[in-house]
Scaffold this active site. Sequence first.
Site, PDB file in Angstrom:
ATOM      1  N   ASP A  35       0.825  -1.223   0.000  1.00 52.84           N
ATOM      2  CA  ASP A  35       0.000   0.000   0.000  1.00 52.84           C
ATOM      3  C   ASP A  35       0.854   1.265   0.000  1.00 52.84           C
ATOM      4  OD1 ASP A  35      -2.453  -1.292   0.051  1.00 52.84           O
ATOM      5  OD2 ASP A  35      -2.599  -1.261   2.241  1.00 52.84           O
ATOM      6  N   ARG A 115      -0.032   4.308  17.532  1.00 47.03           N
ATOM      7  CA  ARG A 115      -0.456   5.305  16.529  1.00 47.03           C
ATOM      8  C   ARG A 115      -0.255   6.753  16.949  1.00 47.03           C
ATOM      9  NH1 ARG A 115       0.338   2.094  12.442  1.00 47.03           N
ATOM     10  NH2 ARG A 115      -1.301   0.577  12.042  1.00 47.03           N
ATOM     11  N   ASP A 144      -7.328   3.025  13.095  1.00 46.01           N
ATOM     12  CA  ASP A 144      -6.018   3.665  12.984  1.00 46.01           C
ATOM     13  C   ASP A 144      -6.098   5.029  12.299  1.00 46.01           C
ATOM     14  OD1 ASP A 144      -4.697   1.667  14.365  1.00 46.01           O
ATOM     15  OD2 ASP A 144      -4.417   0.451  12.569  1.00 46.01           O
ATOM     16  N   SER A 200      -3.560  -8.808   7.192  1.00 42.24           N
ATOM     17  CA  SER A 200      -3.269  -7.410   7.483  1.00 42.24           C
ATOM     18  C   SER A 200      -2.712  -7.352   8.895  1.00 42.24           C
ATOM     19  CB  SER A 200      -4.543  -6.574   7.369  1.00 42.24           C
ATOM     20  OG  SER A 200      -4.335  -5.338   8.008  1.00 42.24           O
TER      21      SER A 200
HETATM   22  N1  ARG Z   1      -8.076  -3.789  15.837  1.00 44.26           N
HETATM   23  C1  ARG Z   1      -6.953  -3.381  16.610  1.00 44.26           C
HETATM   24  C2  ARG Z   1      -7.090  -1.972  17.069  1.00 44.26           C
HETATM   25  O1  ARG Z   1      -7.855  -1.224  16.524  1.00 44.26           O
HETATM   26  C3  ARG Z   1      -5.664  -3.592  15.851  1.00 44.26           C
HETATM   27  C4  ARG Z   1      -5.568  -2.825  14.569  1.00 44.26           C
HETATM   28  C5  ARG Z   1      -4.393  -3.259  13.806  1.00 44.26           C
HETATM   29  N2  ARG Z   1      -4.168  -2.437  12.679  1.00 44.26           N
HETATM   30  C6  ARG Z   1      -3.929  -2.905  11.479  1.00 44.26           C
HETATM   31  N3  ARG Z   1      -3.733  -2.035  10.531  1.00 44.26           N
HETATM   32  N4  ARG Z   1      -3.882  -4.196  11.214  1.00 44.26           N
HETATM   33  O2  ARG Z   1      -6.405  -1.584  17.979  1.00 44.26           O
END
Ligand code: ARG
Length: 424
Positions: A35, A115, A144, A200
Amino acid sequence: MPELPSQALPPRTASYEADPAEVRRVLLLYSGGLDTSVMLKWIQDEYGAEVVCLTVNLGQPGEDYAVIEDKALQLGALKCFVVDAREQFAWDYVAPAIKANALYGDYPLFTALGRPLIAKLAVEYARMTDCDTIAHGCTGKGNDQVRIEATVATLAPELKVIAPVRSWQMGREQEIAYAREHGIPIKSHAGQGPETAPYSIDDNLWGRSSEGRWIEDLGHAPEDDVFQLVTPPERAPEESEVVEIEFERGVPVALNGERLGLVELLERTAEIGARHGVGIVDHIEDRIVGLKVRDIYEVPAAAILLPAHRELERLVCTIHQNQFKAGLDRQWAYLVYAGLWWEPLRADLDAYMEHVNEHVSGTIGIKLYKGHARVVTRSSPGSVYDASLASFAESGGLFSQTASPGFIELFSLQSRMAWRLHNE
Ligand code: ARG
């Protein structure tokens, strides 16, 4: 070649979104994956803009940062900064999470901790390199994007944001076609060709998440190939192992009697937990953006250190503190999960967490065995526990058993009166 016309750029809905005509130099949060590699080229072509890349090391295992940097430069980046932010991440983000016993649902926060730091660094490097816009690779379906954009909009109102994956109409196949067309190298995954979509993944030294593929089928039990970090419990050693974690003021400082820096302690604890199959969480989460999504988490360090911390905290705190703090812990985790790291309530809560944790010093032993981690020993100078009072053998001292009937009579008074009124 896939069509990527300018009219694919959607209208802006938020004040911090970039006006395409004004994008001159972009700070791209670059992972080296498909990406963000496609994005690196696409931003140059689509916006006629220059791109500076930033790659942040939060302790995600198995990255080759020299390769990532080379790839960015080869794809036309003006510069690619690789920042080792592990110390800052451990002290300023993971340590407060430990003090707040930070769980959302059944899983320890880690992406939600990473993040805001990544976005804060993006702001610093964007300002330093004269960028007007920050670009990231999040989709429009996750948390995110919320965490990154809320951080940028809070810390740097002068900067704009673009999120190409959210707006371009390319699926994975088209991205691969675009990559081939533009000479962007594509990694294959787990021995399969690039056409097989990978999981992912997001990871850092406090945890790892996998989404996508069969994980989206709730009836599908986890396949072993998703576990890149934690040994599946069935294959973990037959012998159990006890690890001892020493805490000072709520922060882990030693592992099995050896004093370690925080980053090293987190990494070493993760290794031991992973070997014993500890820290697998198969979880349905309620996302901020409304969706329910299933994730497979691997959190070997957190699965040891969080229960150890909570146990010690319960030992040194009173019944009233223990009952009160659980609610604040939940509120802390929710704010951070929801991307509101910079919300003043989080700092207010942290002040409380700090104060309680002044007494959270001592050592907890945890037994690890085939996916389980169970507290087996506790010791603390601040423990509100007195073996001679709790013992069945003794009576007397501060605790008078003969006082108990009087206590019971008064303590149960209202409940007894109400029961009689309602039942007679
Ligand atoms: N679902 C989890 C959260 O919101 C992990 C997210 C992981 N991010 C990703 N781009 N795979 O904290």
